[in-house]
Design a protein around this motif. Structure first.
Motif, PDB file in Angstrom:
ATOM      1  N   ARG A  64       0.826  -1.203   0.000  1.00 28.85           N
ATOM      2  CA  ARG A  64       0.000   0.000   0.000  1.00 28.85           C
ATOM      3  C   ARG A  64       0.866   1.260   0.000  1.00 28.85           C
ATOM      4  NH1 ARG A  64      -4.770  -1.531   4.332  1.00 28.85           N
ATOM      5  NH2 ARG A  64      -5.758  -3.083   3.009  1.00 28.85           N
ATOM      6  N   PHE A  73      -5.003   4.100  -1.577  1.00 25.50           N
ATOM      7  CA  PHE A  73      -4.841   2.649  -1.519  1.00 25.50           C
ATOM      8  C   PHE A  73      -5.029   2.152  -0.098  1.00 25.50           C
ATOM      9  CE2 PHE A  73      -2.784   3.721  -5.475  1.00 25.50           C
ATOM     10  CZ  PHE A  73      -3.306   2.762  -6.327  1.00 25.50           C
ATOM     11  N   GLY A  74      -5.898   1.155   0.051  1.00 24.73           N
ATOM     12  CA  GLY A  74      -6.211   0.607   1.365  1.00 24.73           C
ATOM     13  C   GLY A  74      -7.441   1.227   1.986  1.00 24.73           C
ATOM     14  N   ASN A  93       0.695   4.092  -2.779  1.00 21.96           N
ATOM     15  CA  ASN A  93       0.359   5.478  -2.443  1.00 21.96           C
ATOM     16  C   ASN A  93       1.455   6.448  -2.869  1.00 21.96           C
ATOM     17  OD1 ASN A  93      -2.276   5.270  -1.364  1.00 21.96           O
ATOM     18  ND2 ASN A  93      -1.428   4.392   0.507  1.00 21.96           N
TER      19      ASN A  93
END
Length: 153
Positions: free
Chosen positions: A2, A52-53, A6
């Motif tokens: 992640r 992301f995540g 990112n």
């Protein structure tokens, strides 16, 4: 993973679009009337910096409670939002997505831009949570719907 996603995201349009969200947030706060939209701009702007995540989910899907943003006033708020800000942010995300889709490695980033374009169209009534929380809420809702269908048959 992640973290790497990112970091690459910031280079591939995430930083510019996060700043754009925050600029619209400042404009909304300055107008006084737009403070609720401004708050949403800052929350989604942060999400735009680090997507992301995380995932956007409807608040009533998460909490099972209706509130002012998930009812008819939320719809009116989303229409006002779309006319003044949402269209422009969605266009920015769509343009960024097209640029990302030029390369194979940019496709996941383009898909993130498309998700954010959808949020830009109607952000009122949504909240940002981790993917795990969103998945758990959707699984719980699906189980409840299935259980309700079974009782009625």
């Amino acid at each position: 993973m992640r973290l790497l996603g990112n970091l690459l995201w910031l280079i591939l349009g995430g930083f510019c679009m996060g700043i754009a969200w925050w600029i619209f947030g400042v404009i909304a706060f300055v107008s006084i009337v737009g403070i609720p939209w401004g708050r949403a701009c800052f929350v989604i702007g942060l999400f735009s910096f680090i997507p992301f995540g995380k995932e956007a989910i409807a608040r009533d899907e998460l909490t099972w409670k209706k509130d002012i943003g998930t009812g008819p006033l939320g719809l009116i708020g989303n229409i006002i939002w779309f006319v003044f800000c949402g269209l422009w942010l969605a266009i920015g995300h769509l343009f960024s997505a097209l640029v990302c889709f030029i390369t194979i490695i940019g496709i996941p980033f383009g898909l993130q831009h498309l998700k954010l374009a959808g949020i830009a169209i109607a952000p009122i009534g949504k909240t940002i949570v981790s993917k795990e929380v969103a998945w758990a809420a959707r699984a719980t809702n699906a189980s409840a719907v299935v259980a309700g269908k079974r009782r009625h048959t």
